[in-house]
Design a protein around this motif. Structure first.
Motif, PDB file in Angstrom:
ATOM      1  N   UNK A  39       0.788  -1.177   0.110  1.00 30.90           N
ATOM      2  CA  UNK A  39      -0.038   0.240   0.059  1.00 30.90           C
ATOM      3  C   UNK A  39       0.975   1.259   0.093  1.00 30.90           C
ATOM      4  N   UNK A  40       1.858   1.335  -0.770  1.00 29.64           N
ATOM      5  CA  UNK A  40       2.678   2.656  -0.963  1.00 29.64           C
ATOM      6  C   UNK A  40       2.971   2.679  -2.414  1.00 29.64           C
ATOM      7  N   UNK A  59     -10.057  -9.227  -9.185  1.00 23.04           N
ATOM      8  CA  UNK A  59     -10.159  -8.020  -8.673  1.00 23.04           C
ATOM      9  C   UNK A  59      -8.581  -7.504  -8.143  1.00 23.04           C
ATOM     10  N   UNK A  60      -8.409  -6.136  -8.353  1.00 18.93           N
ATOM     11  CA  UNK A  60      -7.229  -5.676  -7.983  1.00 18.93           C
ATOM     12  C   UNK A  60      -7.366  -4.628  -6.964  1.00 18.93           C
ATOM     13  N   UNK A  61      -6.554  -4.673  -6.095  1.00 18.58           N
ATOM     14  CA  UNK A  61      -6.531  -3.636  -4.932  1.00 18.58           C
ATOM     15  C   UNK A  61      -5.822  -2.224  -5.424  1.00 18.58           C
ATOM     16  N   UNK A  62      -6.450  -0.987  -5.632  1.00 16.37           N
ATOM     17  CA  UNK A  62      -6.007   0.006  -6.073  1.00 16.37           C
ATOM     18  C   UNK A  62      -5.981   0.899  -4.981  1.00 16.37           C
ATOM     19  N   UNK A  63      -4.845   1.674  -4.869  1.00 12.69           N
ATOM     20  CA  UNK A  63      -4.471   2.421  -3.878  1.00 12.69           C
ATOM     21  C   UNK A  63      -4.233   4.091  -4.349  1.00 12.69           C
ATOM     22  N   UNK A  64      -5.223   4.790  -4.777  1.00  8.93           N
ATOM     23  CA  UNK A  64      -5.288   5.966  -5.464  1.00  8.93           C
ATOM     24  C   UNK A  64      -5.103   7.071  -4.200  1.00  8.93           C
ATOM     25  N   UNK A  65      -5.402   6.807  -3.077  1.00  6.70           N
ATOM     26  CA  UNK A  65      -5.816   7.649  -2.025  1.00  6.70           C
ATOM     27  C   UNK A  65      -4.472   8.348  -1.458  1.00  6.70           C
TER      28      UNK A  65
END
Length: 728
Positions: free
Chosen positions: A313-314, A354-360
């Motif tokens: 998550x980086x 499903x892919x976990x995307x970290x746009x935040x």
């Protein structure tokens, strides 16, 4: 006008310094300049503005109130609006000067109106015998590109030309396929090295963009739109998985341990000759695998022979797969090929991805290419000018701004069209704004409406108006977007942030009314349709359910905790909505008490194939519940009105939760289904209609679609801490 801010029209200068020790100036709106005077001035001050050629008229000057008192702030208002990409200097009456730095102007609505770029040609593009580079950098004074060969030897510098809406472009003769490149951005008086945020391929550790012909990365027979049939959101059964966890254990039976390719291997065997790898997932029966982040991230050294562990998550780049899961992270092509091979393998086995995307947020804001290219634009800032930190990791991206929203939309579309991705989990979705999430949903629907959008709709403390946040309380404003249902989680196992708290499955019978709402997909309390509810009791975050019960139910025997665990999983898999299972939940996964294992070693995070082999009874129970759900639509109703029409609860005693699915003739092959969850520690007997032929398919630790036995009397016994399902 304050006399200290008096203006002189006679001063002039032919050369200008970009900085001085007395004051700094920021462009905060198209007609507003803020001058920060660093020490108390004992004499009157006056300021002028120049573009290096002419003096520009200033219509109003005023001093602003400010703390600390040893700093003075002067605001200048220009007659004409200033332009991005033009150097301006602020000069005082003594000839001291400083470069006008980009300030809050990039965060104004007017900035987006002027410079938003809507075309889909950012990045590097091979076009016949030419290579085109294009980047959005509206505040840059100059943009150059350093070009390197395939061995990263420097070749030459390319000058980009400013084009429409703040874009810069260069067209180079020849197909530069395989060449490395990096941008040089002249902004705010300095040259920043930046990797193309729209790069589709990267060098190891993302230090350079790479020009590629992506068609050459396709596996044989590749078709990103050839995927398992899937229609309705409630048909999904999601299984959350970390690429490295799944295969890294020595007993996994997979050769490419910790790599994408492990998930393409066939006929692998774990301990006791049990099924492992892809064959295991197929046999389990899940419809979707949700992969923890596989977009390029910065917390693992891809060049290391034995890279450290991280969840991922980086994020650093949003269009390129992470290299540490590749068999050759030094080859820009290999990771792309391997992700496509992995997706194809899932699809061939009937499983969507499903892919976990970290746009935040971004990994480190100061090192981010986004910040180096357009300083201050892509992130939120508080009134004091510090980055907003609702994410808790140092920065919040500003999805409400056009080009950040475009980056998110473009990335999602790219992963669908190029990699065949079937769904997206939006990490900390509550950081994002509602409009952006709805725009993404509409863009996805134009490609394939069956693609899932799920997210963490937590109420994040970011610099965004509450009514704009994409949080779970606003689910009705985001149709077609699913939310992790924390009400379900807490009602079943206890409140997340009180580790001693218990839920219905772990001993607290007073939350039974909450469980009733959860079984109905929270359609009376949160959601407009059951397909918006992601029902879960554990995920990669926080304690596994087993580890949580070692705290909240430490006084109980292991066998009792196992029964409670299976009861909780049965609630997940039989409730209306979308069930979500954490990898290993089916065999009481433990992380040995580690609550936040994001950077823990493999010994903590690895999928334990030895334990899985020894817990065949619980694995088969979960497998049976999955089969039951998949074969009987009554457990996956699509609309709120269907739930009201076909689901009825019956009150019996505090520990029993009983409901019937009825009038199913046009929905299911069964006429009626009765589900009983016994959260008590005692046997219970219930009466049934003696005129109907009841067949039991779930009882104690056995589950499936084939009758275990049929009732011969009008009474049935429900075992302690168990789920019973029967039909007629």
């Amino acid at each position: 006008m304050n006399k200290r801010a008096g203006i002189s029209l006679n001063a002039s200068s032919s050369t200008y310094e970009k900085q001085n020790s007395l004051f700094t100036a920021y462009w905060d709106d198209f007609n507003i300049i803020t001058v920060m005077i660093h020490e108390t001035a004992s004499e009157s001050l006056s300021f002028r503005l120049t573009d290096g050629q002419d003096w520009l008229p200033v219509s109003n000057i005023r001093e602003l109130e400010n703390e600390p008192v040893n700093q003075t702030i002067i605001q200048l208002q220009t007659v004409d609006p200033l332009n991005a990409g033009q150097e301006y200097f602020v000069v005082d009456q003594k000839g001291n000067s400083c470069l006008l730095l980009t300030g809050k102007v990039v965060r104004t609505e007017e900035f987006d109106r002027r410079y938003a770029y809507q075309k889909d040609d950012l990045g590097s593009i091979l076009n016949g015998d030419r290579t085109i580079f294009k980047i959005w950098a509206p505040t840059a004074i100059q943009v150059k590109l350093n070009l390197y060969d395939k061995k990263q030897n420097f070749l030459r510098v390319l000058d980009l030309v400013r084009e429409e809406n703040g874009t810069w472009a260069h067209e180079e003769p020849g197909r530069l396929e395989g060449n490395y490149y990096r941008y040089l951005i002249n902004v705010n008086g300095r040259w920043n090295k930046a990797v193309d945020p729209y790069a589709k391929a990267l060098s190891v550790n993302g230090e350079f963009g790479v020009v590629l012909d992506l068609a050459k990365t396709n596996p044989p027979g590749w078709n990103p739109f050839h995927k398992p049939e899937f229609k309705n959101a409630t048909d999904a059964i999601i299984y959350e998985l970390h690429v490295r966890d799944f295969s890294i254990q020595s007993q996994s039976g997979m050769v490419h341990k910790g790599k994408y390719r492990a998930l393409t291997e066939k006929h692998t065997k774990g301990p006791l000759n049990t099924t492992s790898g892809m064959d295991y997932l197929k046999d389990l029966g899940v419809t979707h695998v949700e992969l923890l982040p596989i977009q390029d991230y910065g917390s693992v050294d891809e060049s290391a022979a034995f890279p450290n562990y991280n969840w991922g998550y980086d994020p650093t780049h949003y269009f390129v797969p992470e290299g540490s899961y590749s068999t050759d992270p030094f080859d820009p092509v290999q990771r792309i090929k391997e992700v496509k091979e992995m997706v194809a393998a899932f699809h061939e086995n009937g499983i969507r991805v499903i892919m976990d995307v970290v746009f935040n947020h971004i990994y480190i804001i100061e090192d981010s290419s986004l910040e180096k290219i357009v300083p201050g634009y892509y992130f939120r800032y508080d009134k004091g000018g510090k980055p907003s930190n609702g994410t808790g990791v140092g920065n919040d991206t500003a999805s409400e701004r056009f080009m950040m929203r475009k980056l998110m939309v473009d990335s999602v579309r790219f992963w669908i069209k190029e990699y065949g991705i079937d769904g997206f989990r939006f990490d900390l979705m509550g950081i994002h704004d509602i409009e952006t999430m709805n725009v993404i949903r509409r863009e996805i629907d134009e490609i394939d409406p069956s693609i899932l959008m799920i997210g963490e709709g937590w109420n994040m403390h970011t610099i965004l108006a509450d009514d704009q946040k994409a949080k779970i309380e606003h689910a009705s404003k985001m149709p077609g977007i699913c939310h992790f249902n924390d009400r379900f989680r807490d009602a079943v196992k206890g409140k997340l942030f009180n580790q001693n708290d218990q839920g219905f499955a772990t001993g607290n019978l007073f939350v039974k009314d909450q469980i009733v709402q959860c079984i109905m997909g929270s359609t009376n309390t949160l959601f407009s349709a059951p397909g918006q509810s992601i029902n879960y009791v554990e995920c990669h975050d926080n304690h596994t359910l087993w580890d949580r019960m070692l705290i909240s139910n430490s006084f109980e025997e292991e066998l009792i905790r196992e029964k409670r665990h299976l009861l909780a999983s049965a609630l997940v898999l039989l409730s209306q909505g979308i069930p979500f299972i954490h990898a290993g939940q089916e065999f009481f996964r433990t992380k040995y008490g580690v609550e936040n294992s994001y950077a823990s070693p493999d010994e903590i995070n690895q999928f334990d194939w030895q334990k899985k082999a020894g817990e065949s009874r619980s694995v088969n129970y979960i497998k049976g519940l999955i089969q039951l759900r998949r074969e009987h639509p009554c457990f996956r109703l699509q609309r709120k009105d269907q739930i009201r029409e076909h689901l009825t609860f019956y009150e019996y005693c505090p520990s029993l939760l009983i409901y019937k699915l009825h009038h199913l003739k046009e929905i299911d092959s069964w006429n009626e289904v009765v589900v009983v969850h016994n959260a008590g520690i005692d046997l219970k007997k219930i009466q049934v209609d003696p005129l109907k032929n009841w067949h039991v398919v779930v009882d104690n630790d056995k589950a499936g679609v084939t009758a275990l036995y049929s009732l011969e009397m009008n009474e049935i016994t429900v075992s302690p801490l168990s789920t019973l399902v029967m039909y007629n």
